[in-house]
Design a protein around this motif. Sequence first.
Motif: not given
Length: 585
Positions: A109, A112-113, A116, A120
């Motif tokens: 997470r 992929v800031t 996003d 997923t």
Amino acid sequence: MPDARLVDSKASFASFSNVLDARLLRALADLGFARPTLVQSKAIPLALENRDILARARTGSGKTAAYCIPVVQKILNNTAASSSDSQSTRALILVPTRELSEQISAHLRGLVTYCDKEVTIANVSSGTTHHLQRTLLSDKPDIVVATPSKALALLQSKANTTLVIDEADLILSYGHDEDVRQIFSSGYLPKVYQSFLMSATMTDDVEQLKGLALRSPVILKLEEDEDEAANLTQYSVRCSEVDKFLLIYVILKLRLIKGKCIIFVNDVDRCYRLKLFLEQFSIKSCVLNSELPLNSRYHVVQEFNKGVYEYIIASDESIKKGEQDVESEEEDAAETKDDNCDQSKSRKRKHRHKGEGDKEYGVTRGVDFVDVSCVVNFDLPPSSRSYTHRVGRTARAGRSGMSLSFVVPEKEWGKNKVVGCVESTKKDEKISARIEAEQAARGSKIKEYKFDMKQVEAFRYRMEDALRAVTRSAVREARIKELKTEILNSDKLKAHFEDNPLDLEYLRHDKPLHPARVQSHMKHVPKYMLPKIAPVAGAEAPADSVAQDVGFVPFKKGGDRGRGRGRGRGRGGKKKSDPLKKFGR
């Protein structure tokens, strides 16, 4: 796509700009990733060339990012190249424990800031219901993180293009053997897919997985250099079972270890016995074991990493998972006929607790504890492999650290009826010899440390008084009380704290359990009990202060007190001294 092999492995992550998306590079900068580690610089270019990879690298070497970064990049490449709006799962990451699945999901997470919406992620090993997990997967997330048992129960699609197995040397021994084989043999995976196997050690299990998952893989065997190995200073202490409690009391109460510390024990009961014992002296600690809910365990690690807690008492239940040395297993078979009544009682206790707790629990592997100064093996692990992973919780990412292991001589085992005895420590001397041999082969040495027991004896009366208060019934009550409290906390963490994240600051895991008798006078150490530090030749006498009255010097017989400084560097480039610098010769 540009040739990934053109990247300079010694340069910063900015040198990957020809193969990594700008959003990914920005996220890496936010996460504090300045330069790739050795395994990252070798694995990322190969992964982006769609090569299968088997990588062996030490704990804390950056293996998680080594596969997470190319997995995310490949999804971004496919998204940009594809004109279809159909969503499909592109990567499956298998891990042995739920703690590790939470950690990897959080790491992804972070990566992929800034993208996003394009990438997923779903963690199906969390404490959510089976129905909710299926709902998560119905949206076909790009990346699924799961333990093998969860993955097997929920796998429906063959669209995965990348398979990752992290902690490959452990995943079969955690009871996932049959699930892993079924994943490979039941047609859940597509005919063509890329695979990563990441491991700290090469074992027979890794060889089995290699045959199942990899096709003409690139094999990376990456050993740390001498400077990296020197960051970890290792000590062992030979002592009786009761002296373990005496020494841990002295070490923690006089703060001979500076910074955060993980204390490993071999079963859940020991967690609470040691916690209650330390409570007698107002030494706060929190426990980590398989009986606690996942949300509570994960929160404990998060708060420990933030510096909220200094001491974690963690149960390493690898014995139940069959993680033992081959030599140890052969000896166990030969000695089965010689089992005494104590061993029978131990088997009964194990049988009674069979099925309790989380089978997918594990803190010795993979979980990223931040800035751990010291690992104490209160109970020696059952194998040299377990030892390697325990001490790997410290001296990570170029920082210095130390380990201290208590070894019970065979002639001392089972003598003290008040403390009892842990079955796994009966063979401490044999296991210790294997550990020393393996560490010597790696270029590391475990130094034997002998306390000056004449100076420690002043604390024995208080230790024995405290230990008598920690009865079996007190341990049982504490275990029940903690479990009830953490179940309530877990529900709060799952519901209320999702909407009120700041309230997490008020939820602590190191509150006293107090089912045992606590004596207020035990909280403080009278000054007459504090040892006096012998003056060092040629040095000026120190100013009078409590901090200078206390140190490792008084507890060591003879020797040169100028040695033993750590060689690692902490944040900001400052050289960190070994917390045991006065402990060694």
